[in-house]
Design a protein around this motif. Structure first.
Motif, mmCIF file in Angstrom:
data_model
loop_
_atom_site.group_PDB
_atom_site.id
_atom_site.type_symbol
_atom_site.label_atom_id
_atom_site.label_comp_id
_atom_site.label_asym_id
_atom_site.label_seq_id
_atom_site.Cartn_x
_atom_site.Cartn_y
_atom_site.Cartn_z
ATOM 1 N N LYS A 104 3.641 2.310 -5.561
ATOM 2 C CA LYS A 104 3.955 3.756 -7.127
ATOM 3 C C LYS A 104 5.603 3.212 -7.518
ATOM 4 O O LYS A 104 6.673 4.149 -7.825
ATOM 5 C CB LYS A 104 3.663 4.794 -6.328
ATOM 6 C CG LYS A 104 2.759 5.657 -6.451
ATOM 7 C CD LYS A 104 3.049 6.843 -6.011
ATOM 8 C CE LYS A 104 1.005 7.159 -5.915
ATOM 9 N NZ LYS A 104 0.679 8.271 -5.857
ATOM 10 N N PRO A 120 -14.238 -1.405 -11.544
ATOM 11 C CA PRO A 120 -12.478 -0.279 -11.465
ATOM 12 C C PRO A 120 -10.922 -1.048 -11.976
ATOM 13 O O PRO A 120 -10.578 -0.324 -12.885
ATOM 14 C CB PRO A 120 -12.433 0.236 -10.022
ATOM 15 C CG PRO A 120 -14.536 -0.357 -9.800
ATOM 16 C CD PRO A 120 -14.299 -0.666 -10.470
ATOM 17 N N LYS A 133 -0.783 2.997 -12.778
ATOM 18 C CA LYS A 133 -1.267 4.589 -11.662
ATOM 19 C C LYS A 133 -1.897 5.208 -12.152
ATOM 20 O O LYS A 133 -2.534 6.017 -11.439
ATOM 21 C CB LYS A 133 0.336 5.165 -11.372
ATOM 22 C CG LYS A 133 1.013 4.523 -12.400
ATOM 23 C CD LYS A 133 3.027 4.433 -11.810
ATOM 24 C CE LYS A 133 3.958 4.144 -11.579
ATOM 25 N NZ LYS A 133 5.256 4.555 -11.865
ATOM 26 N N SER A 134 -2.350 5.092 -13.485
ATOM 27 C CA SER A 134 -4.333 6.253 -13.860
ATOM 28 C C SER A 134 -5.114 5.794 -13.180
ATOM 29 O O SER A 134 -5.969 6.630 -13.362
ATOM 30 C CB SER A 134 -3.694 6.942 -15.392
ATOM 31 O OG SER A 134 -3.675 5.670 -16.062
ATOM 32 N N ALA A 135 -5.472 4.867 -13.091
ATOM 33 C CA ALA A 135 -6.811 4.050 -12.662
ATOM 34 C C ALA A 135 -7.130 4.709 -11.286
ATOM 35 O O ALA A 135 -6.443 4.549 -10.442
ATOM 36 C CB ALA A 135 -6.552 2.876 -13.009
ATOM 37 N N SER A 136 -8.245 4.133 -11.442
ATOM 38 C CA SER A 136 -9.352 5.354 -10.351
ATOM 39 C C SER A 136 -9.728 4.297 -8.981
ATOM 40 O O SER A 136 -10.602 3.076 -9.724
ATOM 41 C CB SER A 136 -9.795 6.278 -10.132
ATOM 42 O OG SER A 136 -10.430 6.165 -11.471
ATOM 43 N N LYS A 137 -10.007 4.676 -8.114
ATOM 44 C CA LYS A 137 -11.608 3.525 -7.279
ATOM 45 C C LYS A 137 -10.599 1.896 -7.515
ATOM 46 O O LYS A 137 -11.945 0.822 -7.138
ATOM 47 C CB LYS A 137 -12.440 2.960 -8.102
ATOM 48 C CG LYS A 137 -13.402 4.727 -8.575
ATOM 49 C CD LYS A 137 -14.466 5.337 -8.547
ATOM 50 C CE LYS A 137 -15.356 6.336 -8.471
ATOM 51 N NZ LYS A 137 -16.285 6.948 -9.554
ATOM 52 N N LEU A 138 -9.469 1.982 -6.825
ATOM 53 C CA LEU A 138 -9.187 0.898 -7.650
ATOM 54 C C LEU A 138 -8.668 -0.100 -5.847
ATOM 55 O O LEU A 138 -8.458 0.800 -5.112
ATOM 56 C CB LEU A 138 -7.293 0.661 -8.268
ATOM 57 C CG LEU A 138 -7.562 0.742 -8.712
ATOM 58 C CD1 LEU A 138 -6.587 0.549 -10.062
ATOM 59 C CD2 LEU A 138 -7.942 -0.007 -10.045
ATOM 60 N N LYS A 139 -9.278 -0.498 -5.304
ATOM 61 C CA LYS A 139 -9.359 -1.656 -4.148
ATOM 62 C C LYS A 139 -7.633 -2.158 -3.962
ATOM 63 O O LYS A 139 -7.651 -1.857 -2.802
ATOM 64 C CB LYS A 139 -9.637 -3.007 -4.332
ATOM 65 C CG LYS A 139 -11.769 -2.434 -4.017
ATOM 66 C CD LYS A 139 -12.277 -4.223 -3.176
ATOM 67 C CE LYS A 139 -13.890 -3.563 -3.359
ATOM 68 N NZ LYS A 139 -14.225 -2.458 -1.785
ATOM 69 N N PRO A 172 -3.669 -2.223 -5.980
ATOM 70 C CA PRO A 172 -3.368 -1.069 -7.352
ATOM 71 C C PRO A 172 -2.176 -1.966 -6.831
ATOM 72 O O PRO A 172 -1.905 -2.171 -9.478
ATOM 73 C CB PRO A 172 -2.363 -0.035 -6.438
ATOM 74 C CG PRO A 172 -2.186 0.262 -5.426
ATOM 75 C CD PRO A 172 -2.878 -0.862 -4.840
ATOM 76 N N LYS A 187 1.477 -1.020 -0.066
ATOM 77 C CA LYS A 187 -0.095 -0.281 0.160
ATOM 78 C C LYS A 187 0.887 0.954 -0.076
ATOM 79 O O LYS A 187 0.175 2.219 -0.462
ATOM 80 C CB LYS A 187 -0.920 -0.304 0.970
ATOM 81 C CG LYS A 187 -2.054 1.198 1.676
ATOM 82 C CD LYS A 187 -2.853 1.104 2.348
ATOM 83 C CE LYS A 187 -3.851 2.345 2.735
ATOM 84 N NZ LYS A 187 -4.488 1.955 3.665
#
Length: 555
Positions: free
Chosen positions: A348, A497, A357-363, A365, A344
């Motif tokens: 990155k 997502p 890295k551009s995806a959102s709302k991911l539980k 990454p 967590k």
């Protein structure tokens, strides 16, 4: 008389022999000059043409004139010369050259006989048409001997390889009737040449044969050793450390080739033989291994198979990231949740691609990037290093399959969506032989004109992921419609997502190239059978079949 005179003819027995001093001509009927005793002693005698010689028998001599008497045993009048004193020719039946040449001064009476012969001249040769004119070789002074075999001498046949192709004078062979010293010298030279050439030819053949045997022996040995001899192999446990990636669905030989390229084993054949001999070829799995260089094939196999020796960590296909974190904690003897916290906070910096890295709302990454494989994880390894190794492996596979390019071809928004479809295929398909058609069901339900599910995927797997559970009893459809979570495909249209697991290579391939069909529903009756339907009515019939199969299984 020297040996240059008559060739194989005999020397006159007595100096008064009328033939003494009679020099034959190599050209036949030419007139001979007058000879005296000094000339007869000085110049060698030459054998005259047998048809042009003076003939004697009995008491007849050339001084009497006329023709010699007819002899029934010598129809052509070619009787041998007779000694006028004894009436015989003592060397007539002797072998040629049986008597050495004698050098005597001519007797006066012999000179008178010689003059009588010269006055007689050459008599007219009787014509015999059935007998061809004998052949004489010009320049040798040798003619046909009257005692020689009249038939031609057939040369002994010679193999074509050793045959001589002509002498220095341009002729392939001498006339078989050519006698005298000149003929003997030529034949002698020719025989010597033939012997020398035959010797050289035999030497060449021997050298060629020896070279051929040596060549065949060398390459034969190389062929036998390469095909039937032991495969090249190192000895010992090796030194240093090297990481080797074994791709999915690799055969034992392909694994050996990957290890050879990395410098681990000396040959792929040695690795294959060691794996088969140890009966561990079925246990070897693809993955990333920490091995040593210049290892024996047997040591490499043991290190890859034995979990204790290889420190392997296997991530199965479809496993969620949360379960992977628990495995790493257990392997490294860490407190529960340690690896999840590192993922967590350091996500990155673990090597994720830019489109992830551009995806959102991911539980999570890292979901979908902890690629299923076997990894070498030492007891002193750090969680971040293990996670980074898994992400690097995922990037390698995704680049090979060109997720970015294929996402555009499938009219998806990003490679992340293609990876999500692969994860849904992995979770819902259950069996690899159904992946192509399951992927087609996903794409059919995503269609805007979908009147069967109206753009909803309606997958239980997404609900279980959202709830961090794994069960077949997800509740009623009405309850699921009220569950408010972006991963709930019963409530939200389209894809979730992000991925709901870490798909394997087969699911990725099916997502890139799905089967063709109008299916919207499917239900798995058993591992060997999955029923697909295009309408809800067909799907309900298939569900009843599924229920019956489950009841039979419980009995």
């Amino acid at each position: 008389m020297t040996e240059y005179g008559r060739g194989y003819g005999s020397e006159p027995w007595h100096p008064e022999d009328p033939l003494y001093g009679d020099q034959g001509s190599s050209r036949g009927q030419e007139q001979q000059p007058q000879w005296d005793g000094q000339q007869a002693h000085r110049y060698p005698q030459q054998q005259a043409d047998p048809y042009a010689q003076q003939h004697y028998n009995g008491g007849w001599d050339g001084a009497q004139g006329g023709q010699p008497p007819y002899d029934p045993y010598d129809p052509y009048g070619q009787q041998p010369p007779v000694d006028p004193y004894s009436g015989t020719n003592p060397d007539y039946y002797a072998a040629p050259d049986a008597y050495p040449p004698q050098h005597q001064h001519p007797h006066p009476q012999a000179m008178q006989g010689q003059q009588a012969m010269q006055q007689q001249q050459q008599y007219q040769q009787p014509q015999h048409p059935q007998h061809p004119e004998p052949h004489y070789d010009e320049g040798t002074g040798a003619g046909d001997d009257w005692r020689a075999d009249p038939g031609p001498r057939e040369p002994e046949p010679e193999h074509a390889f050793f045959a001589d192709h002509g002498d220095d004078d341009g002729r392939d062979d001498l006339d078989p009737r050519e006698e005298g010293r000149g003929g003997r010298e030529r034949r002698g030279k020719k025989n010597k040449k033939n012997k020398r050439r035959s010797g050289r030819a035999c030497l060449v053949v021997t050298l060629l044969f020896a070279g051929a045997v040596g060549t065949v022996g060398y390459f034969g040995y190389d062929f036998i050793m390469s095909h039937f001899g032991p495969a090249p192999d190192y000895e010992g446990e090796g030194t240093g450390e090297v990481q080797v990636d074994i791709p999915e669905n690799s055969t034992i030989l392909q694994m050996g080739l990957a290890l050879k390229r990395a410098g681990v084993v000396k040959s792929a054949d040695a690795f294959s033989e060691a794996a088969i001999d140890s009966k561990k070829d079925k246990v070897l799995q693809p993955g990333t291994y920490s091995l040593r260089k210049h290892m024996s094939a047997a040591s490499a196999v043991e290190l890859m198979v034995d979990p204790k020796s290889r420190n392997g960590l296997t991530i199965r296909e479809g496993l969620r990231s949360g379960d992977v974190y628990k495995l790493i904690d257990t392997k490294l003897h860490l407190k529960k949740g340690t690896t999840k916290g590192v993922a967590k906070t350091e996500a990155k910096s673990l090597g994720l691609p830019s489109w992830a890295k551009s995806a959102s709302k991911l539980k999570d990454p890292l979901e979908g990037f902890l690629y299923p494989s076997t990894y070498s994880v030492g007891e002193k390894a750090k969680p971040a290093a293990v996670l980074k190794q898994m992400v690097a492996r995922a990037n390698q596979v995704y680049e090979q399959h060109d997720l970015e390019g294929n996402a555009q071809k499938l009219h998806l928004e990003s490679p992340m969506q293609l990876l999500t479809v692969a994860s849904l295929t992995q979770a819902e398909g259950k069996y690899k032989h159904d992946f192509d058609r399951v992927a087609r069901v996903v794409y059919n339900r995503l269609k805007p004109d979908n009147t069967e599910t109206y753009g909803l995927l309606d997958f239980d797997s997404t609900v279980n992921y959202a709830r961090s559970q794994s069960t077949l009893d997800t509740g009623s459809v009405d309850d699921l419609r009220n569950f408010n979570d972006p991963y709930n495909t019963y409530k939200f249209k389209g894809l979730p997502p992000g991925p709901i697991g870490n798909p394997g290579e087969e699911a990725i391939r099916s997502a890139i190239d799905p089967a063709k069909g109008n299916w919207y529903y499917f239900v798995s009756i058993n591992p060997e059978k999955t029923l697909f339907a295009e309408t809800n009515e067909q799907h309900e019939r298939n569900r009843r079949i599924y229920v019956k199969e489950q009841e039979k299984a419980k009995q």
